[in-house]
Design a protein around this motif. Sequence first.
Motif, PDB file in Angstrom:
ATOM      1  N   VAL A 164      -1.798  -7.718   4.095  1.00  0.00           N
ATOM      2  CA  VAL A 164      -2.283  -6.572   4.102  1.00  0.00           C
ATOM      3  C   VAL A 164      -3.996  -6.596   4.016  1.00  0.00           C
ATOM      4  N   THR A 165      -4.854  -6.238   4.737  1.00  0.00           N
ATOM      5  CA  THR A 165      -6.238  -6.302   4.520  1.00  0.00           C
ATOM      6  C   THR A 165      -7.053  -5.069   4.451  1.00  0.00           C
ATOM      7  N   TYR A 166      -6.434  -3.990   4.430  1.00  0.00           N
ATOM      8  CA  TYR A 166      -7.142  -2.846   4.403  1.00  0.00           C
ATOM      9  C   TYR A 166      -6.257  -1.680   3.867  1.00  0.00           C
ATOM     10  N   PRO A 167      -6.763  -0.773   2.965  1.00  0.00           N
ATOM     11  CA  PRO A 167      -5.872   0.297   2.096  1.00  0.00           C
ATOM     12  C   PRO A 167      -5.673   1.528   3.087  1.00  0.00           C
ATOM     13  N   GLY A 168      -4.554   2.257   2.637  1.00  0.00           N
ATOM     14  CA  GLY A 168      -4.199   3.505   3.276  1.00  0.00           C
ATOM     15  C   GLY A 168      -2.644   3.742   3.571  1.00  0.00           C
ATOM     16  N   LEU A 169      -2.229   4.869   3.900  1.00  0.00           N
ATOM     17  CA  LEU A 169      -0.820   4.902   4.334  1.00  0.00           C
ATOM     18  C   LEU A 169      -0.852   4.915   5.726  1.00  0.00           C
ATOM     19  N   PHE A 170       0.151   4.097   6.404  1.00  0.00           N
ATOM     20  CA  PHE A 170      -0.068   3.651   7.731  1.00  0.00           C
ATOM     21  C   PHE A 170       1.693   3.947   8.501  1.00  0.00           C
ATOM     22  N   THR A 171       1.787   4.375   9.534  1.00  0.00           N
ATOM     23  CA  THR A 171       3.176   4.487  10.118  1.00  0.00           C
ATOM     24  C   THR A 171       3.876   3.179  10.456  1.00  0.00           C
ATOM     25  N   TYR A 172       5.138   2.993  10.603  1.00  0.00           N
ATOM     26  CA  TYR A 172       5.638   1.937  11.376  1.00  0.00           C
ATOM     27  C   TYR A 172       6.655   2.567  12.315  1.00  0.00           C
ATOM     28  N   HIS A 173       6.989   2.031  13.307  1.00  0.00           N
ATOM     29  CA  HIS A 173       8.200   2.703  14.103  1.00  0.00           C
ATOM     30  C   HIS A 173       8.612   1.480  15.200  1.00  0.00           C
ATOM     31  N   CYS A 174       9.968   1.862  16.042  1.00  0.00           N
ATOM     32  CA  CYS A 174      10.314   0.752  16.901  1.00  0.00           C
ATOM     33  C   CYS A 174       9.529   0.928  18.109  1.00  0.00           C
ATOM     34  N   ALA A 175       9.282  -0.121  18.871  1.00  0.00           N
ATOM     35  CA  ALA A 175       8.448  -0.251  19.876  1.00  0.00           C
ATOM     36  C   ALA A 175       8.961  -0.779  21.010  1.00  0.00           C
ATOM     37  N   VAL A 176      10.278  -0.747  21.326  1.00  0.00           N
ATOM     38  CA  VAL A 176      10.944  -1.544  22.321  1.00  0.00           C
ATOM     39  C   VAL A 176      10.392  -0.579  23.799  1.00  0.00           C
ATOM     40  N   PRO A 177      10.943  -0.986  24.946  1.00  0.00           N
ATOM     41  CA  PRO A 177      10.736  -0.064  25.966  1.00  0.00           C
ATOM     42  C   PRO A 177      11.652   1.166  25.742  1.00  0.00           C
ATOM     43  N   ASN A 178      11.173   2.418  26.245  1.00  0.00           N
ATOM     44  CA  ASN A 178      11.682   3.648  25.877  1.00  0.00           C
ATOM     45  C   ASN A 178      11.533   3.941  24.266  1.00  0.00           C
ATOM     46  N   MET A 179      10.447   3.459  23.780  1.00  0.00           N
ATOM     47  CA  MET A 179      10.003   3.605  22.431  1.00  0.00           C
ATOM     48  C   MET A 179      10.172   5.204  21.793  1.00  0.00           C
ATOM     49  N   ASP A 180       9.774   5.896  22.861  1.00  0.00           N
ATOM     50  CA  ASP A 180       9.883   7.343  22.684  1.00  0.00           C
ATOM     51  C   ASP A 180      11.183   7.675  22.198  1.00  0.00           C
ATOM     52  N   TYR A 181      12.050   7.342  22.931  1.00  0.00           N
ATOM     53  CA  TYR A 181      13.443   7.879  22.553  1.00  0.00           C
ATOM     54  C   TYR A 181      14.006   7.143  21.344  1.00  0.00           C
ATOM     55  N   HIS A 182      13.553   6.161  20.934  1.00  0.00           N
ATOM     56  CA  HIS A 182      14.022   5.410  19.724  1.00  0.00           C
ATOM     57  C   HIS A 182      13.093   6.173  18.338  1.00  0.00           C
ATOM     58  N   ILE A 183      11.913   6.344  18.740  1.00  0.00           N
ATOM     59  CA  ILE A 183      11.169   7.134  17.409  1.00  0.00           C
ATOM     60  C   ILE A 183      11.682   8.454  17.442  1.00  0.00           C
ATOM     61  N   SER A 184      11.788   9.154  18.433  1.00  0.00           N
ATOM     62  CA  SER A 184      12.376  10.713  18.300  1.00  0.00           C
ATOM     63  C   SER A 184      13.836  10.524  17.823  1.00  0.00           C
ATOM     64  N   SER A 185      14.684   9.521  18.028  1.00  0.00           N
ATOM     65  CA  SER A 185      15.916   9.439  17.305  1.00  0.00           C
ATOM     66  C   SER A 185      16.136   8.908  16.044  1.00  0.00           C
ATOM     67  N   GLY A 186      14.704   8.577  15.217  1.00  0.00           N
ATOM     68  CA  GLY A 186      14.705   8.508  13.885  1.00  0.00           C
ATOM     69  C   GLY A 186      13.822   7.299  13.585  1.00  0.00           C
ATOM     70  N   MET A 187      13.598   6.360  14.446  1.00  0.00           N
ATOM     71  CA  MET A 187      13.090   4.910  13.919  1.00  0.00           C
ATOM     72  C   MET A 187      11.423   5.050  13.720  1.00  0.00           C
ATOM     73  N   PHE A 188      11.110   5.603  12.498  1.00  0.00           N
ATOM     74  CA  PHE A 188       9.764   5.628  11.912  1.00  0.00           C
ATOM     75  C   PHE A 188       9.893   5.571  10.645  1.00  0.00           C
ATOM     76  N   GLY A 189       8.644   5.111   9.924  1.00  0.00           N
ATOM     77  CA  GLY A 189       8.644   5.183   8.580  1.00  0.00           C
ATOM     78  C   GLY A 189       6.973   5.056   8.328  1.00  0.00           C
ATOM     79  N   ALA A 190       6.671   4.637   6.952  1.00  0.00           N
ATOM     80  CA  ALA A 190       5.428   4.430   6.571  1.00  0.00           C
ATOM     81  C   ALA A 190       5.139   3.371   5.749  1.00  0.00           C
ATOM     82  N   ILE A 191       4.031   2.857   5.748  1.00  0.00           N
ATOM     83  CA  ILE A 191       3.769   1.390   4.719  1.00  0.00           C
ATOM     84  C   ILE A 191       2.576   2.059   4.111  1.00  0.00           C
ATOM     85  N   LEU A 192       2.797   1.796   2.723  1.00  0.00           N
ATOM     86  CA  LEU A 192       1.455   2.397   1.766  1.00  0.00           C
ATOM     87  C   LEU A 192       0.884   1.018   1.202  1.00  0.00           C
TER      88      LEU A 192
END
Length: 361
Positions: A164-192
Amino acid sequence: MTIPTTTRRRVLQALGVGGFAALAGCQAPLTQTPEDVTNPTTPTTPDMNPAKPVDVDRIAADPTAIPGPISRDNAETVAVEMTTNELVAEVEPGVTYTYMAFDEQIPGPLIRARVGDTVELTITNDESNSMPHNIDLHAVRGPGGGAEATMVMPGETATISFQVTYPGLFTYHCAVPNMDYHISSGMFGAILVEPEEGLPAVDHEFYLGQMELYTKGNAGDEGHHDFDFERMTAEDPTYVLINGEKYAIGPDGYDEMRMETGETARIYFAVGGPNQSSALHPIGSVFDEVWPQGGIGAPPQQYIQTTPVLPGSATIATISAPVPGPIKLVDHALSRVVRKGCLAAIDVQGDEDPAIFNAAA
């Protein structure tokens, strides 16, 4: 103390939509009857499937269960292990949905490191799952934010490492095909990623995440809700949720965000989306400081009433509590609060200060 599911069900059913609208400071017009406020304006779906048995009693992440501040002054390797899950839980009492999540919680666990650290991240796709999953971290300089290297089928595990080379709060999420379905269903979070000098001390830290849920039912229709791709394409969510459940976090739900008067708190807030921005607002206070989009590299804004948080982004905000009473954290697109469940509350206890606020005046 966590309120048992049965107790929380009775509280929510007694309050109804109108009750939580009042909590948010959004009263219905006097020309409306209580029935007009409580009952949905659209008819309930007649062919809803029965609610399914839940795999977990709670999908909402505990907003206080996060790694503590980093005090070391040297870079280290931070080992993180997460499992992807597909599991049934309640959106609200009587309403079930098959969520997707990291470590059985929404948002996924907060990853915490400092600039210069190396994160060794292991992702396991639970063998009971039916779909591939992966993780794209916005704090990663690398192909797909790590998504390509972490693509795992059910029963598989992958490990990557990144600095990790820069500071901040950043999201993470699932990024498979149909990623919008996976994210909407809860597959996200954050890395500080803390700066090398660390963050200023506060009394409390809270971690929250907002998402949209698109289903074939209407909000409040009891039964099991299936995902609706057409509704997602139209960007018309059934629910807009903080930590994956309707009105979950607060004194009438999971009462974990607590402060005493005179204390300060730092809020880490991520928006998974997948489509809509949040207009994050504290009812009953202002944010003393805001780092827009989690950008710790710049000075914070001060005394902010409402801050926009884009889908796939995050913000860091501090708040103080000079007087007691709940501070409601809402999306100020207020129909999302009143109709779709987007509210969390900080339970502030302590002595009154009539010089600041006098209800009897």
